[in-house]
Design a protein around this motif. Structure first.
Motif, PDB file in Angstrom:
ATOM      1  N   THR A  42      -6.521   8.928  -2.817  1.00  0.00           N
ATOM      2  CA  THR A  42      -5.609   8.496  -3.879  1.00  0.00           C
ATOM      3  C   THR A  42      -6.311   8.403  -5.222  1.00  0.00           C
ATOM      4  O   THR A  42      -5.644   8.280  -6.261  1.00  0.00           O
ATOM      5  N   LEU A  43      -7.656   8.459  -5.230  1.00  0.00           N
ATOM      6  CA  LEU A  43      -8.373   8.499  -6.508  1.00  0.00           C
ATOM      7  C   LEU A  43      -7.990   9.755  -7.291  1.00  0.00           C
ATOM      8  O   LEU A  43      -8.049   9.765  -8.532  1.00  0.00           O
ATOM      9  N   LEU A  95      -5.901  -0.333 -12.879  1.00  0.00           N
ATOM     10  CA  LEU A  95      -6.579   0.328 -11.765  1.00  0.00           C
ATOM     11  C   LEU A  95      -8.072   0.471 -12.019  1.00  0.00           C
ATOM     12  O   LEU A  95      -8.886   0.299 -11.104  1.00  0.00           O
ATOM     13  N   VAL A 128       0.824  -1.213   0.000  1.00  0.00           N
ATOM     14  CA  VAL A 128       0.000   0.000   0.000  1.00  0.00           C
ATOM     15  C   VAL A 128       0.858   1.263   0.000  1.00  0.00           C
ATOM     16  O   VAL A 128       0.678   2.161  -0.825  1.00  0.00           O
ATOM     17  N   LEU A 188      -8.036   5.520   1.846  1.00  0.00           N
ATOM     18  CA  LEU A 188      -7.321   5.568   0.574  1.00  0.00           C
ATOM     19  C   LEU A 188      -8.117   6.301  -0.504  1.00  0.00           C
ATOM     20  O   LEU A 188      -7.663   6.412  -1.640  1.00  0.00           O
ATOM     21  N   HIS A 211      -4.082   1.064  -5.621  1.00  0.00           N
ATOM     22  CA  HIS A 211      -4.698   2.388  -5.502  1.00  0.00           C
ATOM     23  C   HIS A 211      -4.009   3.335  -6.476  1.00  0.00           C
ATOM     24  O   HIS A 211      -3.062   2.954  -7.182  1.00  0.00           O
ATOM     25  N   PHE A 223     -10.934  -0.909  -9.550  1.00  0.00           N
ATOM     26  CA  PHE A 223     -11.978  -0.093  -8.934  1.00  0.00           C
ATOM     27  C   PHE A 223     -13.375  -0.591  -9.310  1.00  0.00           C
ATOM     28  O   PHE A 223     -14.306  -0.542  -8.499  1.00  0.00           O
ATOM     29  N   THR A 235      -5.106  -4.030  -2.503  1.00  0.00           N
ATOM     30  CA  THR A 235      -4.022  -3.127  -2.109  1.00  0.00           C
ATOM     31  C   THR A 235      -3.709  -2.098  -3.188  1.00  0.00           C
ATOM     32  O   THR A 235      -2.954  -1.156  -2.942  1.00  0.00           O
ATOM     33  N   ILE A 239     -12.648   0.538  -2.341  1.00  0.00           N
ATOM     34  CA  ILE A 239     -11.456   1.181  -1.811  1.00  0.00           C
ATOM     35  C   ILE A 239     -11.739   1.705  -0.402  1.00  0.00           C
ATOM     36  O   ILE A 239     -12.794   2.295  -0.157  1.00  0.00           O
TER      37      ILE A 239
END
Length: 335
Positions: A201-202, A184, A79, A198, A139, A188, A137, A194
């Protein structure tokens, strides 16, 4: 009578987002100074703040328990590991700025940071290819070691006069943007959800169009291009979903991890200023560019103020808040 000392809390790698975001907004104000006539002193103060934050965070991180073994474990952390890319990324941004008034010193810094960026990026890709990981994990930070680092490297090389090599780094950044970005998106869309910690982090997922646009701007000296049209449209498409995420961001609870949003904000503002001032919109373009500067400053400034509140509570609280809550149990295994 014996006294017990509280162990110094680990400083997670995502804490480097503070200097990264500060350098980003410094670049925004420097661009505003060049194109909008904003006071140059604002940008310089922000660059100095970014440099101080970068050095202090490095020193604080290295004064942690566990020695080199703990550092290696951090780099392998599924992460937090990708955030290690922020160390040379910030160094590169600072070196590029130094090169504007000390070309030789700045160029040395750019090459040194580029070597670190390339080495870590290659190691990171090797680890991705050989070490399967839990999709949960993954992101937005996974874009940092390859996409962001390559595009920032391209901008740095173009600034110090190496356009051919810069073009190679630009192409590498775009390639990994497509590859890692696709992975990713699948992660998602298919889950697991998520974690709230976190969620910021988008924002990193929305950074590549602006970072690529700024790099291409320096590479081409701001010449009009269909590339800018494509990147500008893509930037807007990637930023708009965050308008629907505001409530989720506010409900997720503030943590140092919110600095993950700041560089995307600043890079998008910088690119926006360049695009708006290069059009034939005249006064409307200038006014719109100032709105962009103000909005980016408010967002980054708000996150900085909230962060100060955490640090005033105590170093331990701030360090703890830097670690995603859902990940603290696994983080203990690194100590």
């Amino acid at each position: 009578m014996t006294t017990t000392t509280t162990p110094r809390p680990r400083l997670p790698l995502n804490t480097f987002g503070i200097s990264f975001g500060t350098a980003g907004i410094a670049g925004t104000w420097t661009t505003a100074g060049d194109l909008l006539g904003a006071p140059a002193a604002i940008g310089e103060v922000l660059w100095a703040a970014a440099a101080v934050a970068w050095v202090v965070t490095i020193v604080r991180y290295l004064r942690r328990p566990g020695g080199i073994g703990a550092v290696v474990a951090d780099l392998r952390h599924p992460v937090l590991g990708p955030f290690a890319a922020l160390v040379p990324a910030v160094g590169s941004l600072l070196a590029v700025h130094v090169s504007t008034w000390a070309p030789t010193v700045g160029a040395v810094g750019v090459w040194a940071m580029l070597a670190l960026t390339t080495a870590f990026g290659a190691w990171f890709v090797t680890d991705l290819l050989t070490t399967p990981r839990d999709p949960g994990t993954l992101h937005g930070g996974y874009l940092l070691p390859t996409v962001a680092s390559s595009l920032l490297g391209a901008q740095a090389l173009a600034t110090i006069g190496h356009p051919a090599l810069a073009t190679g780094f630009f192409a590498t950044g775009v390639l990994f943007w497509l590859l890692v970005g696709a992975v990713l998106l699948v992660r998602f869309a298919t889950g697991p959800a998520i974690p709230a910690a976190l969620l910021p982090t988008l924002a990193i997922v929305s950074a590549p169009p602006a970072v690529a646009g700024n790099a291409w701007w320096v590479l081409t000296a701001g010449a009009p291009s269909v590339v800018h049209t494509a990147l500008a449209g893509t930037m807007v498409a990637f930023l708009l979903p965050h308008a629907f995420l505001v409530r989720r961001y506010l409900r997720s609870g503030f943590a140092i991890g919110f600095w993950a949003m700041t560089f995307t904000t600043a890079a998008s503002a910088t690119y926006g200023i360049r695009l708006l001032t290069s059009t034939d919109l005249g006064t409307l373009g200038i006014a719109s560019a100032w709105v962009v500067v103000a909005l980016a400053t408010v967002i980054v400034g708000s996150i900085a103020m909230r962060s100060m509140g955490l640090f005033l509570q105590g170093p331990h609280d701030a360090a703890t808040a830097a670690v995603p809550a859902a990940d603290r149990r696994s983080s203990r295994s690194l100590d």
